[in-house]
Structures are given as C-alpha cells and as structure tokens.
Design an enzyme around this catalytic site. Sequence first.
Site, mmCIF file in Angstrom:
data_model
loop_
_atom_site.group_PDB
_atom_site.id
_atom_site.type_symbol
_atom_site.label_atom_id
_atom_site.label_comp_id
_atom_site.label_asym_id
_atom_site.label_seq_id
_atom_site.Cartn_x
_atom_site.Cartn_y
_atom_site.Cartn_z
ATOM 1 C CB SER A 75 -0.868 0.020 1.273
ATOM 2 O OG SER A 75 -1.504 1.263 1.458
ATOM 3 C CE1 TYR A 120 -3.963 -2.103 4.948
ATOM 4 C CE2 TYR A 120 -3.189 0.145 4.646
ATOM 5 C CZ TYR A 120 -3.584 -1.064 4.113
ATOM 6 O OH TYR A 120 -3.578 -1.239 2.751
#
Length: 280
Positions: free
Chosen positions: A138, A151
């Site tokens: 990401s 995350y």
Amino acid sequence: MTSTPKTFLITGVSSGLGRAFARGALEAGHRVIGTVRREADAEIFAALAPDRAHPLLLDVTDFETVPAAVTAAERQAGLIDVLVNNAGYGHEGVLEESSLDDLQRQFAANVFGPVAMIKAVLPGMRERRRGHIINVTSMGGFITMPGISFYCGSKFALEGISEALGKEVAGFGIRVTALAPGQFRTDWAGRSMDRTPRSIADYDAVMDPIRAARQAKSGNQPGDPAKAAQALLVLVDAANPPVRLFLGDDALGLVDQKLDAMRSEISAWEELSRSTSFAS
C-alpha cells in the site's frame, strides 16, 4: 490472449483488487489459482473461465494448511509462475484505543499469511530458477496517516520483507516486487475494514474527521481496479521489474511529499547523526 501463458496464484480473489487482478489475468489468457474462503465464492470464480480459473478454498491465516493446499493446486492447475499476495484488510483505530488482539489479527492477515504463501511457492521457484512474487502492500507501507497505525505497520513490514527477500533470491532468477496502490475503488474502506470503537475523547479532533472522510469517500476513490490489473500484467511481463511500484497519482504525490520531508529532516539533523562515530 497472451503469447506466454503463465500460472498465477492470487490470494483473495472474491472481491476488490484481487478479483480485478484475477479477471485481468484470465482475460489475457493466463491460468489463475484464486484463493477464496467460501464455497459460494469458489463457484463464482470457477465460472469466470471453467478451464483456467481454479478456485482454492484457503484462509491464508491458517498457516499450517498452506503448503498442502498450494501443492494440491499446482497438481491441478500447473506449476506457479507468479504469486500475487493480495489477501488482507485494513484496520482503523488510533493505537491507544486498539487492542493487541487487533494488532495480531492485522499482522496475521497482512504479513504472516503472505510469508506463509511465499514459503510454500519458493522451493519450486528456486528449483526452476524462475518466478515472480508480488506482494500487494500500500502507499501506507511508505507514507503514514493517523488512525491506521496497525495497518501501516503491517504494510511497512511486508515492504521490508519484500525488499530483503528480493536480494536473497535474485541469483535464482526470482523477482520480488512490492505493489503499492493508492486509493482504489474497492470496499477496503467499507465493509472490509475492521474499525475499533471510539473511546477516548482526547482523540476526537484527530480521529472523527478522518473516519467521516474515509467513510464518505468509500466507493468514490480515484483508482480504477481494472487499470490496476492491466498494470499488473505489464509488471509480470517486464524483463527487469521494479523492487517497488506505486499505483495512482495520489500515491505518487504523497510519496514525493514524504521524500522531500525526509530529505529536509535528515539535513537538519545531519550534524547530530554524524556525531556518534568514534573519532578518526
């Protein structure tokens, strides 16, 4: 149809980028082993291309079952040329409000599961002296945002593992790429996201606007999953694929901002950084 069909193993093909990646690879003429967790999703996936779409019922966090599942899938669909570690999810919550159980679940899905998949395919790739491992990280594996600390931590970890692994296996003809998307129009920020309930008022000013904005933007993100799938196909056909590939204008813009900030901070503190060595 591609001139050089490959066998892909893509985790998490029932929705989001994983589904787009699988569709793109199938439409290009490749074979795809796709992991799903429900029988209904397996039937839907198999129907995409009955002779080339091979569903694999597997939860990547059930680590002990991964090696046998991968072996069985290769027996049915062929030896794996490309592993795409896509399965995972986002956790939203400030660190102080979130539990260690939240952190363990996040790392089980986003880090330990991908590593288990890598360990299952790597012996065969090493023996054949070829293969490509693509770990979907990401932009949050390089830039950070408040409210998704667990995350970001998981994606930073997978980025580091990917980069180091690439150096370990380069001599075997195996390539490793961290594929780092920005915001894509998937359900990542919707039903797929795990959200810790708010409990500490001191964080209201930071967290409430972020949570509201993320929920409002869900379904309206700028990234097109189908175009991400086409980028993946270009990546796997590249003779010298990159160590890291960011996807999306938003990802590139935020990465550039962080690089500029890092250079400025390093320069400002350079004297102190260099003061810790023994005198020449």
